[in-house]
Structures are given as structure tokens and as C-alpha cells.
Write a protein that holds these residues in place. Structure first.
Motif: not given
Length: 246
Positions: A127, A135, A138, A141, A149, A151, A163, A168
Motif C-alpha cells: 500500500l 491505513y 490496511y 486486508l 502486507t 510497512v 503504509l 499498524c
């Protein structure tokens, strides 16, 4: 740290297609994964090459479908079908231009995740945050089947950034992460850009935004020019295209 593994990313459109240019697992065991991005115009060649790359290097491989918002659902389904019998570990979708709103596409991406899982591969999502939705996306997902994913600290990455790692996680478990970000502000610096908002809006490569900013084109004029960019020119930067669109 023992046990840490590294991966590197290549872009099929620009990378070397000579297998001898790549490391192999016997020589570099600390590398675990090669991630290769591909655009629609290259996809069949890219799929063929990633299979050769895995066989030659002995690393795990991930096929990252680039610029996912410029595909139709049928195109993405077709790519999954092309990969269904291949010995690859991951199929990732990359919101390269940062304008995806998964909330508007839940059914489509749920079906794609299920399709990937049924082939024995792992579905992932990469992302970007041009439109501020990284976010937001996210949060969907895991529920729709994407358990992987990427980050980065402070969203460090191309364009308007990726992201954010710190968004997260539960910061109460390790607030010293924020100290690290603060101490390394220069290294982790990400700048917001009105030009990036425009490139995200029209799902075009960041190179156009960088060029518009370099030429000091007004964002509103860049908006008009960006609106005229179409087809493969959206994903593959064409020098002087902004000048020609004036």
C-alpha cells in the motif's frame, strides 16, 4: 541478528533479464526472497522470467502486480489464472499510485484473495499513501484474505510514502520505536506534496509529479495535464509528455 532474512525487489520492465546478474542462494544464504514487480504490458514475459529466476537462484519469489488500480477485475483474474500452476510463493497486489479505496472493491479483492489461496500461494498487498488511504485499506486486508502486507517507519518509500509501521502496531508494547524515528528524522524524512495528490488522483506514475514539481508547473495545471495521460503512459514514464500535453 541470526534468523533475520533479506529480500530485494526488481522491476521486470527495467531490470536485467540476464540470470547471471543475480545472486544465488548457495553464495548469499542471508537472502530469502526476490520480489519482482510487473506491469500489464510485461506480465506474460515477467511470469516466465520469475520462474526461471527461482530455478536459477533457488530463492523464494513473489510476483507483485504493479499499479493495481489501472487493471480491471478480469485482468487481475487472468493474471491469477496464468500463475495458478507456477511454483511461486506470493502474489502481491501493489497500490503503486496510492489511490485505491478497498472499501469500494471489497467483493472483487475478496474473490481474488480466495483465488490465490486456492492455488496454494500467499496473497499480499503493498500500500502507498498518496491519497491518505493506506491505513484505511490496511484495516480491511485480513478480513478479505490478505494476510501479508508491507510497512516502513514513518512510511518511508517512494511518492507520498508507504503504509506506516507505527500506525499498524500497538505502540504501548514498544514506544521506543517513536524515539528511533525522532532520532532519525533526516533519514526517515517524507515530504507531502500536492503534486503527489494529483498523480494519485489519476493513477499515474510519480515521475510525472516529480517532473511537474521540478518544472514549477502549478498543481492545477498539472491536474489538467495529468487528466490527459492514458494507457500504458500512466504506468511507464514518458519524458516530455507534460510539455506535449500543454
Amino acid at each position: 541478528h541470526i534468523g533475520n532474512k533479506f529480500c530485494f525487489m526488481i522491476d521486470y520492465h527495467y531490470c536485467s533479464h540476464n540470470l547471471d546478474d543475480y545472486p544465488i542462494k548457495d553464495d548469499f544464504p542471508q537472502i530469502d526472497l526476490i520480489r519482482m514487480t510487473s506491469r500489464d504490458i510485461d506480465i506474460e514475459k515477467a511470469i516466465s522470467f520469475i520462474v526461471q529466476l527461482k530455478e536459477y537462484t533457488k530463492y523464494k519469489v513473489s510476483l507483485n502486480i504493479f499499479n493495481v488500480t489501472n487493471y480491471t477485475l478480469d485482468q487481475l483474474v487472468n493474471i491469477c489464472d496464468l500463475c495458478k500452476d507456477l511454483d511461486i510463493e506470493f502474489i502481491y497486489f501493489a497500490d503503486t499510485h496510492g489511490n485505491l479505496d478497498i472499501g469500494d472493491s471489497i467483493t472483487d479483492y475478496s474473490s481474488l484473495a480466495k483465488k490465490i489461496i486456492q492455488t496454494g500461494k500467499k496473497p499480499g498487498f503493498h500500500l502507498h499513501d498518496h491519497s491518505g488511504k493506506a491505513y484505511f485499506n490496511y484495516r480491511y486486508l485480513e478480513d478479505i484474505g490478505f494476510n501479508y502486507t508491507d510497512v516502513s517507519l514513518n512510511g518511508l518509500g517512494k511518492g507520498m510514502g508507504n503504509l506506516k509501521f507505527e500506525n499498524c502496531i500497538d505502540l504501548s508494547q514498544n514506544p521506543k520505536i517513536l524515539d528511533f524515528i525522532e532520532r532519525n528524522k533526516k533519514l526517515l524524512k517524507m515530504s507531502n506534496s500536492t503534486y503527489g495528490l494529483v498523480s494519485g488522483k489519476f493513477s499515474i506514475t510519480d515521475h510525472y509529479a516529480l517532473e511537474a514539481e521540478k518544472q514549477k508547473i502549478l498543481p492545477s495545471d498539472f491536474f489538467d495535464s495529468a487528466n490527459q495521460i492514458s494507457g500504458s503512459d500512466k504506468d511507464v514514464y514518458i519524458p516530455n509528455l507534460l510539455n506535449n500535453s500543454k
